[in-house]
Each structure stands twice: as structure tokens, then as C-alpha cells.
Enzyme design. Structure first.
Site, mmCIF file in Angstrom:
data_model
loop_
_atom_site.group_PDB
_atom_site.id
_atom_site.type_symbol
_atom_site.label_atom_id
_atom_site.label_comp_id
_atom_site.label_asym_id
_atom_site.label_seq_id
_atom_site.Cartn_x
_atom_site.Cartn_y
_atom_site.Cartn_z
ATOM 1 N N ARG A 72 51.328 34.996 29.582
ATOM 2 C CA ARG A 72 51.035 34.247 30.817
ATOM 3 C C ARG A 72 51.966 33.046 30.927
ATOM 4 N NH1 ARG A 72 45.131 33.499 32.850
ATOM 5 N NH2 ARG A 72 45.485 35.103 34.409
ATOM 6 N N GLN B 247 54.879 35.760 35.878
ATOM 7 C CA GLN B 247 53.814 35.825 36.901
ATOM 8 C C GLN B 247 53.880 37.078 37.773
ATOM 9 O OE1 GLN B 247 53.344 32.371 39.328
ATOM 10 N NE2 GLN B 247 52.223 31.238 37.754
ATOM 11 N N ASP C 130 52.013 39.934 36.220
ATOM 12 C CA ASP C 130 50.664 39.666 35.710
ATOM 13 C C ASP C 130 49.632 40.551 36.410
ATOM 14 O OD1 ASP C 130 48.271 38.665 34.833
ATOM 15 O OD2 ASP C 130 48.726 36.566 35.268
ATOM 16 N N SER D 299 45.954 39.350 36.684
ATOM 17 C CA SER D 299 45.700 38.470 37.829
ATOM 18 C C SER D 299 45.667 39.243 39.139
ATOM 19 C CB SER D 299 46.778 37.379 37.917
ATOM 20 O OG SER D 299 46.573 36.430 36.903
ATOM 21 N N TYR E 51 42.713 30.974 29.907
ATOM 22 C CA TYR E 51 41.371 31.548 29.838
ATOM 23 C C TYR E 51 40.420 30.571 29.159
ATOM 24 C CZ TYR E 51 43.231 35.985 31.403
ATOM 25 O OH TYR E 51 43.812 36.969 32.151
#
Lengths: 375, 375
Positions: free
Chosen positions: B119, B124, B127, B130, B224
Site C-alpha cells: 500500500r 495505488q 490496489d 481498495s 489498516y
């Protein structure tokens, strides 16, 4: 003055004609409120809540009542339990419910149909067709959102952008406008069409795009649309077809109380929609705006799922009941002389009272119904 | 370089790892894209659409491929069909899928787990946790809206005003924030809680109200949350109870990839909710945030309907696939030397490549997985 609140018995009906939060207003008028046990169960209103609000639970409420409040027309058997001279306020679609009208006439019951309340501004708080259409329109949008296997809003993420869904709403009365507003809230691109002249402005005021087909408007009585000729209908379908074909979601809401809903969308028009498209037709019980729709079912036409509404307002029974009860209370209050012991005394010289009365003193007093049934 | 797109076979999985609109980007890199017939069917992408985009339909795609793209880990039998030295990109939750990892190791397949992509900001666009959480969070809000038998927005009509629904969201990661945003759009009053320090500001930025329990934040690795002690969990439940009891809708989204989801809401907390309340727990497959939830079912707890998510992203398979495919394309591109004949050449010195590699050259290269399985 004893007011009875009935437990609705028609399959699919989850509403109730009076809600606990308004019982206090009835008792303040001087009414004794008798509630059939379990009347509010399906709308999440407990017997206890009615009692706490000042009502009395009574299985024999209808037999004693001076005034019976209901959502759906009561069964003829229930009508025959009512006292001669008592009154009823409920929905009462006279063309479809001739047997009930006859029972009311013969039982000497004075009856008032909520759908016949004149659409004048003083009667707006009594306009149950509008309040229930408001519920149905919201629900139509939520149902469509749930069936659609895509996002409604434009979605911008690190992995790219997904464009917003395209929604078309046909019929921009109270239900259609509420469907439009809800879809707009959810971020969809909404286009809408209505045959009435004033609709375009209302559609635009919600941020949606009015569809202009270049056809003459069809305004009818009391804010509703007029019926259209077969030629107009065919031309309108032809002009609407590309809008429907391009929609991810089609919501149709065109209904005129008591009449068959106009078929606005042919089967071929739905067949031209993309894979995964969703159609929600809340006029399905009145015959449907979409050819092939079936009330209470989801049918597949082409690549689209077509949802036909049945008892749509009963899917949101608490708010639908709250709004309906408020309509009923408003009408009832206009007909009641308040006091330590209130008296139900409708003034038949009043345009609203006269307009919604169906039976009185053993006779049918609503002229079109009298012409239909006699007596 | 041959890239295979598999037809997913796990029950409930409707997504596909590559979508027609991105096939052109693969062919532009110099890849030949082989698609198993029907791979996109459940996500509304037809075989024809893949072919139109430049792919070739091939039932034997996996056997020939240099690189296999999948959403779910392939069955060990499918892995054994792959060429030694070929590569796989898919979700691969290593703790739960040891048998697949062993098969990949033994088949000499180089494998990359989408959930292990680091991450970091450069990663990104890759990801997938996500992007898929984004889909699940939106869906959670739509499902809750559909189950709720009330309005979400405040509704002002001639028959009176109905107050907005009260929504509580627990867990304000990507999924929670998207659920909050969608409920805000719909006009609900939204309150939200997350154990991470930065969450309150993100919740407030969406117009929702952050719930402050006065407890210490629990930030863990990579954005997280950390696991909490039993004492903290008990205290947190106690402090959250009145918020849950007051909610019409509770949405829970607290999950940490690969671990059991924390139980945030006890059965007693749900039993204190009002009649007609709705609970949507999208962490149900990971054990659930709500005690008693069952994935893929709606259970009744007290007076609430409790919906447990199962394959939630497959309920919006087209956009979920679009975003996932974009993630995969981004990772794949970073590992490919483009050209007339592209070459798959992952650079294991790259933090992203090294971070998400699970097997390579007949060995398990992801240290925790090697410790778990060996070799």
C-alpha cells in the site's frame, strides 16, 4: 363519536389508516378511538403503541363506530356489520369496487372516497393519491438501484473512473418527480418525459433533463394527463425509443386514477435495451406502462429485468401509513364538530365533502357512480 | 507474450479479470489476449465484445499462456495445466488457499497475489482491495436502502414531514466511506466510527458525524486497524450500544485482509434496535462484525433484519470487473517489456513485484507463507 381503525385484510396491504402518533389529535377533537387488535402490526405499529397514545383495542370496533377509517375498501361483509348512519373514510375506487359501493348504499353507510377528494389547494393536506404516489416514486428509485448491477453515480477511483448510470423516467407527476429526485440524489444522469405542459419545468427544477419530443402537450383535468389517441401513442413510442434504448434504468409512473395506465413502452423498445438494464413500472397494477410487465413479478424481456409494482406503498408501510393517516385526519377534522363529545357532521355544501362522498342515506350520491350502478 | 483470461468457476463469483474495454491496452503492449469462452458472461461482457476488442476466444487459453489473469485463485487442477515458468496474477489469500499455493509452487508457476500489493502511493492504481471495497461499500448502502421499509431522506409533503433515517456505519475504510457517502447522498443522517485516528476527519469530510467514544486509536500497518484486546472490545461495544440502538440502519465494514473480522456488535446490541431496523454486514464472509450474521443470508435478530454479505462485489460485476481489470493491467504493465512481442519480465528488485510475489521457480518466496507452508 367513536372512530374505528380497521385491520386491513387484503393480501399485500401492509398499511393502516391511523397511526399512533396521530391518535392524540383524534382524542383532542373529542373522539374515542377504537382499534382492531393487530391493525398496525404489518406497518411496525404495535397495539401497545396505540394504547399508549390513548386508543382502545376492540375487536368489535367496526360494529360500534360512528366513523370507520380504512385504507382499502372494506369487504361487503364488514360493511354489513356497520351501523346504519355510520360513515366510512377509505380508498374506494368506484369503478372497480361496485360490490362494496352497493353494500355501503344498502347498509345506509355514508362513505367518502379518498381518491375523489377534489384537487384544490385547500384539500392538499387530504390528497392521499399524492402522498401515496410520493412513497411509490421513492420506492421505485430504490428498487431500481437495487436491481441495477452497476453504480448510479460517477465513480472516481485510483483504478479509474466509472461513468454514471443513465436513467429515464416516464411520467413526472408526484411519483415520477420523487423517482427523479431520488435518482438525482444518487448521482445518476436522469432524463424524464411527461405529456403535460408544466412537467418540463418541474423536471428541470430537480436538475434532470426534460425530454422534448416536439409533440403537443396533453393536459387534462385536475393536473392529470389526458388520454391519447392511438396515433399519438405510436408516434410517442417511436420518438421515445432511442431514449429507452440508451437507458440503464427506465422507471415508468404514468397512471390516471381509476383508468387503465397508458402503454408508453413496447416490448420491442425494452428488447433494444442493453444487457443488465432495469425497468421499474409502478403502474403495473393498472395494466402497466410497459408491454409485458406483470405486477408483483420480475420478468425478463430481452436483456432487461422488468419489475412490476404491486402494493408498492406497502413496501414502506410505516411512512405510507403516516402520510395517509395525516390525509384522513385532515379530511375527518373538516367534517367534525369538536367538543367533549365530538360529532361527525359533514357539510355536504362543502365542495370537498360533496366531491368525495359516494353514498349517503341509502343512495349513491357520486353522479358518475350513480350512473354506473344506479340508485 | 500470451495472456489468458479465465472463466471463473467458484460459486458466487461473477467478476472477470479482464474487460473488453482494456483488451486494446494489452494488445498495444504487444500481448496476445486469449479469453476462455464465456469468461465475461456473468458480468454482462459478451464473447463478441472481447473479440471485437482484439482478443481471441480459446478454450485452451490457460495451457498456452505465459501469464494467466484471474479474480479468484484457480483450482489446483487448473494450476497443473499451466506451463512451468508461466505466471499468474489473481487474488490469492495465502492463509486460506494453501493448497493452491502448493500447486503453484510444484507446477513451477510464478504467482502474484493482488492483496499483497504494497500500500504505497505508486501502487495505488494496482490496489484491488481498495477498488473492490469501494464497490462493496456502495452496494452495502444500496442493499440497506432496499431492505429498509422507511424513507432515508427527510420527506416534506402536504401531508406532513417524515424525518430522515438514522444510519450508523462502523469501519470507515474505503468500503465504509463509500457506504457513508452513498447514505449521505440519499439524505440519511449518518454517524460513523472507526478505531483509526485519521478516520474522524474523513467521516466529517463527507458530511457525516464521527462518533467519538473517547477510546485510544488503534492504527496498524498500511492504513489498516490493529487488532484489539478483549477488554477494549467489550468497552467499545458498551459505548457503541446506544448508537446502534438508535439506528434505523447499521452498516458494518470492519475487515482486515486475511484475518477474522472483529465482532463489533453483539446480539444483544442488535436486539435493542427498533422494529423494522436493518443491519448490513459486509464482513460476514470473514466471520462478521455482527454476532449471529450469516454470509449470503438475511437472518432475523430481535426486530432487525440482518443481511450478511457474500460475494458482494459480484452483485455489481461489471464495474467491479472494470476496476479490478484496471488494477491488474497496471500491475501487469509494470512487469512487462512492451514491444512487437512483449516479454513478461517482472523485476524482483522492485518493491511492488517482490511484495506481491508468492511463488517463483518452484519455491514459495513470500516469507510468511513460506513459514506457514514450507519451501
Amino acid at each position: 363519536m367513536k372512530v374505528a381503525v380497521v385491520r386491513e385484510t387484503r393480501p399485500g396491504e401492509a398499511r393502516v389508516a391511523m397511526v399512533p402518533e396521530l391518535v392524540g389529535e383524534l382524542t383532542a377533537l373529542g373522539c374515542l378511538v377504537l382499534v382492531e387488535p393487530g391493525a398496525g402490526d404489518r406497518a411496525e405499529f404495535t397495539d401497545e403503541a396505540y394504547v399508549d397514545a390513548g386508543a382502545v383495542l376492540d375487536e368489535g370496533a367496526v360494529r360500534q363506530a360512528d366513523l370507520v377509517l380504512a385504507v382499502q375498501p372494506p369487504d361487503p361483509a364488514v360493511v354489513r356489520e356497520m351501523r346504519s348512519g355510520a360513515a366510512l373514510i377509505s380508498f374506494l375506487p368506484v369503478r372497480q369496487e361496485r360490490e362494496v359501493v352497493v353494500a355501503l348504499r344498502d347498509a345506509g353507510v355514508t362513505s367518502f372516497a379518498m381518491e375523489l377528494v377534489p384537487r384544490i389547494s385547500r384539500a392538499q393536506p387530504m390528497d392521499a393519491l399524492s402522498s401515496q404516489a410520493f412513497v411509490a416514486g421513492y420506492r421505485a428509485a430504490i428498487v431500481a438501484s437495487g436491481l441495477l448491477r452497476r453504480f448510479l453515480p460517477m465513480s472516481i477511483t485510483a483504478a479509474g473512473t466509472v461513468p454514471p448510470a443513465e436513467v429515464v423516467v416516464l411520467g413526472a407527476g408526484v411519483a415520477g418527480l420523487q423517482a427523479i429526485a431520488t435518482m438525482q440524489r444518487l448521482g445518476a444522469v436522469v432524463r424524464a418525459y411527461d405529456v403535460r405542459a408544466s412537467a418540463a419545468e418541474e423536471i428541470a427544477s430537480l436538475g434532470a433533463v426534460p425530454i422534448d419530443l416536439g409533440l403537443a402537450p396533453l393536459d387534462g383535468a385536475a393536473g392529470y394527463a389526458r388520454e391519447m389517441t392511438a396515433a399519438r401513442s405510436a408516434r410517442q413510442q417511436e420518438l421515445l425509443a432511442p431514449y429507452v434504448a440508451n437507458a440503464d434504468v427506465l422507471i415508468t409512473t404514468a397512471a390516471v386514477p381509476g383508468l387503465r395506465a397508458p402503454v408508453l413502452v413496447s416490448r420491442a423498445m425494452v428488447e433494444a435495451m442493453r444487457p443488465g438494464s432495469v425497468v421499474v413500472d409502478i403502474a403495473a397494477e393498472a395494466g402497466g406502462n410497459v408491454e409485458g410487465v406483470r405486477p408483483g413479478e420480475i420478468v425478463r424481456i430481452g436483456q432487461a429485468q422488468v419489475w412490476g409494482g404491486a402494493d408498492v406503498t406497502s413496501q414502506l408501510p410505516a411512512p405510507a401509513s403516516q402520510l395517509y393517516a395525516r390525509n384522513v385526519l385532515s379530511l375527518l377534522t373538516s367534517m367534525t364538530l369538536p367538543g367533549d363529545s365530538a360529532v361527525f357532521a359533514p357539510d355536504f355544501a362543502d365542495e370537498i365533502v360533496a366531491g368525495c362522498a359516494v353514498t349517503r342515506d341509502g343512495a349513491i350520491v357520486h353522479p358518475p357512480t350513480r350512473d354506473l350502478i344506479g340508485g
